[in-house]
Write a protein that holds these residues in place. Sequence first.
Motif, PDB file in Angstrom:
ATOM      1  N   ALA A  95       0.911  -1.376  -0.115  1.00 24.56           N
ATOM      2  CA  ALA A  95       0.095  -0.137  -0.046  1.00 24.56           C
ATOM      3  C   ALA A  95       0.996   1.410  -0.358  1.00 24.56           C
ATOM      4  CB  ALA A  95      -1.094   0.193   1.250  1.00 24.56           C
ATOM      5  N   VAL A  96       0.544   1.702  -0.828  1.00 26.76           N
ATOM      6  CA  VAL A  96       1.154   3.467  -1.410  1.00 26.76           C
ATOM      7  C   VAL A  96       0.182   4.576  -0.596  1.00 26.76           C
ATOM      8  CG1 VAL A  96       2.728   5.197  -1.736  1.00 26.76           C
ATOM      9  CG2 VAL A  96       3.131   3.027  -2.300  1.00 26.76           C
ATOM     10  N   ALA A  97       0.101   5.911   0.239  1.00 23.41           N
ATOM     11  CA  ALA A  97      -0.087   7.018   0.984  1.00 23.41           C
ATOM     12  C   ALA A  97      -0.494   7.351  -0.648  1.00 23.41           C
ATOM     13  CB  ALA A  97       0.487   7.869   1.490  1.00 23.41           C
ATOM     14  N   PRO A  98      -2.588   8.195  -1.217  1.00 27.74           N
ATOM     15  CA  PRO A  98      -2.249   8.517  -2.067  1.00 27.74           C
ATOM     16  C   PRO A  98      -1.496   9.850  -2.784  1.00 27.74           C
ATOM     17  CG  PRO A  98      -4.597   7.829  -1.272  1.00 27.74           C
ATOM     18  CD  PRO A  98      -3.469   7.930  -0.548  1.00 27.74           C
ATOM     19  N   ALA A  99      -0.976  10.633  -0.936  1.00 24.13           N
ATOM     20  CA  ALA A  99      -0.548  11.745  -1.411  1.00 24.13           C
ATOM     21  C   ALA A  99       1.381  11.146  -2.012  1.00 24.13           C
ATOM     22  CB  ALA A  99      -0.489  12.874   0.087  1.00 24.13           C
ATOM     23  N   ALA A 100       1.442  10.437  -1.790  1.00 25.04           N
ATOM     24  CA  ALA A 100       2.869   9.594  -2.239  1.00 25.04           C
ATOM     25  C   ALA A 100       2.361   9.297  -3.558  1.00 25.04           C
ATOM     26  CB  ALA A 100       3.161   9.164  -1.225  1.00 25.04           C
ATOM     27  N   GLY A 101       1.330   8.801  -4.132  1.00 23.23           N
ATOM     28  CA  GLY A 101       1.359   8.301  -5.399  1.00 23.23           C
ATOM     29  C   GLY A 101       2.269   8.952  -6.737  1.00 23.23           C
ATOM     30  N   GLY A 102       2.861   8.308  -7.549  1.00 23.91           N
ATOM     31  CA  GLY A 102       3.734   8.816  -8.455  1.00 23.91           C
ATOM     32  C   GLY A 102       5.266   9.484  -8.269  1.00 23.91           C
ATOM     33  N   ARG A 103       5.389   8.935  -7.096  1.00 23.60           N
ATOM     34  CA  ARG A 103       7.136   8.899  -6.707  1.00 23.60           C
ATOM     35  C   ARG A 103       7.877   8.334  -7.110  1.00 23.60           C
ATOM     36  NH1 ARG A 103       5.652  11.944  -1.157  1.00 23.60           N
ATOM     37  NH2 ARG A 103       7.830  11.738  -0.803  1.00 23.60           N
ATOM     38  N   GLY A 104       7.419   6.617  -7.152  1.00 21.79           N
ATOM     39  CA  GLY A 104       8.578   5.796  -7.016  1.00 21.79           C
ATOM     40  C   GLY A 104       8.963   4.921  -5.524  1.00 21.79           C
ATOM     41  N   VAL A 105       8.076   5.384  -4.720  1.00 22.96           N
ATOM     42  CA  VAL A 105       7.651   4.837  -3.280  1.00 22.96           C
ATOM     43  C   VAL A 105       7.532   2.869  -2.717  1.00 22.96           C
ATOM     44  CG1 VAL A 105       6.345   4.703  -1.335  1.00 22.96           C
ATOM     45  CG2 VAL A 105       7.256   6.893  -2.310  1.00 22.96           C
ATOM     46  N   GLY A 106       6.463   2.712  -4.216  1.00 24.33           N
ATOM     47  CA  GLY A 106       5.554   1.325  -4.221  1.00 24.33           C
ATOM     48  C   GLY A 106       6.616   0.796  -5.138  1.00 24.33           C
ATOM     49  N   ARG A 107       7.164   1.261  -6.746  1.00 23.49           N
ATOM     50  CA  ARG A 107       8.621   0.457  -6.626  1.00 23.49           C
ATOM     51  C   ARG A 107       9.849   0.866  -5.991  1.00 23.49           C
ATOM     52  NH1 ARG A 107       9.240   0.047 -11.285  1.00 23.49           N
ATOM     53  NH2 ARG A 107       7.771   1.341 -12.521  1.00 23.49           N
ATOM     54  N   ALA A 108       9.685   1.044  -5.673  1.00 25.34           N
ATOM     55  CA  ALA A 108      11.433   1.043  -4.438  1.00 25.34           C
ATOM     56  C   ALA A 108      10.619  -0.077  -2.969  1.00 25.34           C
ATOM     57  CB  ALA A 108      11.243   2.540  -3.784  1.00 25.34           C
ATOM     58  N   LEU A 109       9.738  -0.035  -2.528  1.00 26.29           N
ATOM     59  CA  LEU A 109       9.270  -1.321  -1.712  1.00 26.29           C
ATOM     60  C   LEU A 109       9.007  -2.732  -2.958  1.00 26.29           C
ATOM     61  CD1 LEU A 109       6.066   0.366  -0.135  1.00 26.29           C
ATOM     62  CD2 LEU A 109       8.008  -0.393   1.405  1.00 26.29           C
ATOM     63  N   VAL A 110       8.603  -2.979  -3.410  1.00 27.75           N
ATOM     64  CA  VAL A 110       8.903  -4.064  -4.149  1.00 27.75           C
ATOM     65  C   VAL A 110      10.380  -4.425  -4.532  1.00 27.75           C
ATOM     66  CG1 VAL A 110       8.308  -4.891  -6.812  1.00 27.75           C
ATOM     67  CG2 VAL A 110       6.472  -3.738  -5.447  1.00 27.75           C
ATOM     68  N   ALA A 111      10.753  -3.383  -5.180  1.00 25.80           N
ATOM     69  CA  ALA A 111      12.429  -3.380  -5.171  1.00 25.80           C
ATOM     70  C   ALA A 111      13.271  -4.331  -4.076  1.00 25.80           C
ATOM     71  CB  ALA A 111      13.238  -2.709  -5.176  1.00 25.80           C
ATOM     72  N   ARG A 112      12.781  -3.678  -2.647  1.00 29.14           N
ATOM     73  CA  ARG A 112      13.065  -3.967  -0.964  1.00 29.14           C
ATOM     74  C   ARG A 112      12.858  -5.504  -1.094  1.00 29.14           C
ATOM     75  NH1 ARG A 112      15.206  -0.337  -3.118  1.00 29.14           N
ATOM     76  NH2 ARG A 112      16.309   1.575  -1.985  1.00 29.14           N
ATOM     77  N   THR A 113      11.696  -5.421  -1.154  1.00 24.42           N
ATOM     78  CA  THR A 113      10.860  -6.579  -1.179  1.00 24.42           C
ATOM     79  C   THR A 113      11.181  -7.923  -1.910  1.00 24.42           C
ATOM     80  OG1 THR A 113       8.620  -5.693  -0.529  1.00 24.42           O
ATOM     81  CG2 THR A 113       8.780  -8.247  -0.574  1.00 24.42           C
ATOM     82  N   LEU A 114      12.331  -7.622  -2.804  1.00 27.41           N
ATOM     83  CA  LEU A 114      12.583  -8.845  -3.458  1.00 27.41           C
ATOM     84  C   LEU A 114      13.851  -9.289  -3.129  1.00 27.41           C
ATOM     85  CD1 LEU A 114      11.379  -7.874  -6.827  1.00 27.41           C
ATOM     86  CD2 LEU A 114      10.696  -9.740  -5.902  1.00 27.41           C
ATOM     87  N   GLU A 115      14.617  -8.273  -3.102  1.00 26.96           N
ATOM     88  CA  GLU A 115      16.023  -8.020  -2.309  1.00 26.96           C
ATOM     89  C   GLU A 115      16.052  -8.662  -0.948  1.00 26.96           C
ATOM     90  OE1 GLU A 115      17.327  -4.082  -1.624  1.00 26.96           O
ATOM     91  OE2 GLU A 115      17.385  -3.552  -3.665  1.00 26.96           O
ATOM     92  N   LEU A 116      14.343  -8.946   0.432  1.00 29.78           N
ATOM     93  CA  LEU A 116      14.526  -9.648   1.000  1.00 29.78           C
ATOM     94  C   LEU A 116      13.806 -11.026   0.452  1.00 29.78           C
ATOM     95  CD1 LEU A 116      12.126  -7.266   3.605  1.00 29.78           C
ATOM     96  CD2 LEU A 116      14.856  -7.779   4.182  1.00 29.78           C
ATOM     97  N   ALA A 117      13.708 -11.400  -0.343  1.00 28.11           N
ATOM     98  CA  ALA A 117      13.606 -12.771  -0.615  1.00 28.11           C
ATOM     99  C   ALA A 117      14.659 -12.938  -1.607  1.00 28.11           C
ATOM    100  CB  ALA A 117      12.082 -12.816  -2.415  1.00 28.11           C
ATOM    101  N   ALA A 118      15.103 -12.568  -2.238  1.00 34.33           N
ATOM    102  CA  ALA A 118      16.608 -13.302  -2.679  1.00 34.33           C
ATOM    103  C   ALA A 118      17.390 -13.584  -1.701  1.00 34.33           C
ATOM    104  CB  ALA A 118      16.964 -12.277  -3.478  1.00 34.33           C
TER     105      ALA A 118
END
Length: 191
Positions: A95-118
Motif C-alpha cells: 500500500a502507498v498513501a495516495p499523496a505519495a503516489g507517482g513518486r516511485g515509493v511503490g517501486r522502491a518497496l517492491v524492489a526492497r521486498t524482492l531483495e529480502l526474498a533473494a
Amino acid sequence: MSVSDPDGVTIRRLGAGDAEVYRTFRLEALRETPEAFTSSYEEECAKPLAVSVRRLAEGAVLGAFAADGGLIGTAGLRLRARGQERHKATLFGMAVAPAAGGRGVGRALVARTLELAAAHDEVQQVLLTVSEGNEAALRLYTSCGFEVWGREPGAVVVGGRAVTKLHMVRFLDSYQSRSAISFSASASGNP
C-alpha cells in the motif's frame, strides 16, 4: 538497516515499536481501497494492537517513510514454512498513501521486498495477488518482472460485489540455474 531513496524517502523493516503507526496506516488503506485487500476494514478494526505487533514480529514488513517521518507505504514478505513450499514467498500488504503516489515509493518497496526474498537461498519465486482493474498496481508489478499466471473470479466480495484477483509470480534471478539442475535430472529418468 534502512535504505534511503533519492526523494528523501527512507525504507526500513518495521519492528514492534512501529505497530501503532503500521496499524493506523493499514486501516486507512483498507478503508480507502477495500477491493485491494483480502482483509476488511471492519475485521481489522476489531483486532487488538497485539495482532499488528505479532505480524511485524513474525514477518518481514517494510515501511516507507517520508522526510518528515510519516509512514507513506508498506509491503510485506511472507516465507513459507512447509518444506516443499520453501522455494516460494508471498508479497503482501502493499500500500502507498495516495499523496505519495507517482513518486516511485511503490517501486522502491517492491524492489526492497524482492531483495529480502533473494537473501533467503531457498526462495526462488515471489507470488502476489492484485485486483483485476487496478491498472496502476498491475503496471507496477509487471514492470518489476511479475507475470500473471492465473485469474481467480470472485476471489473476494466487497460490498456485495465480487472482485477477481490476478495471481502473479516473479522468478528470482537464481531460479533458472537451480531449476535446470532439478529438471535435467528428472528429464533423464533418474530419481
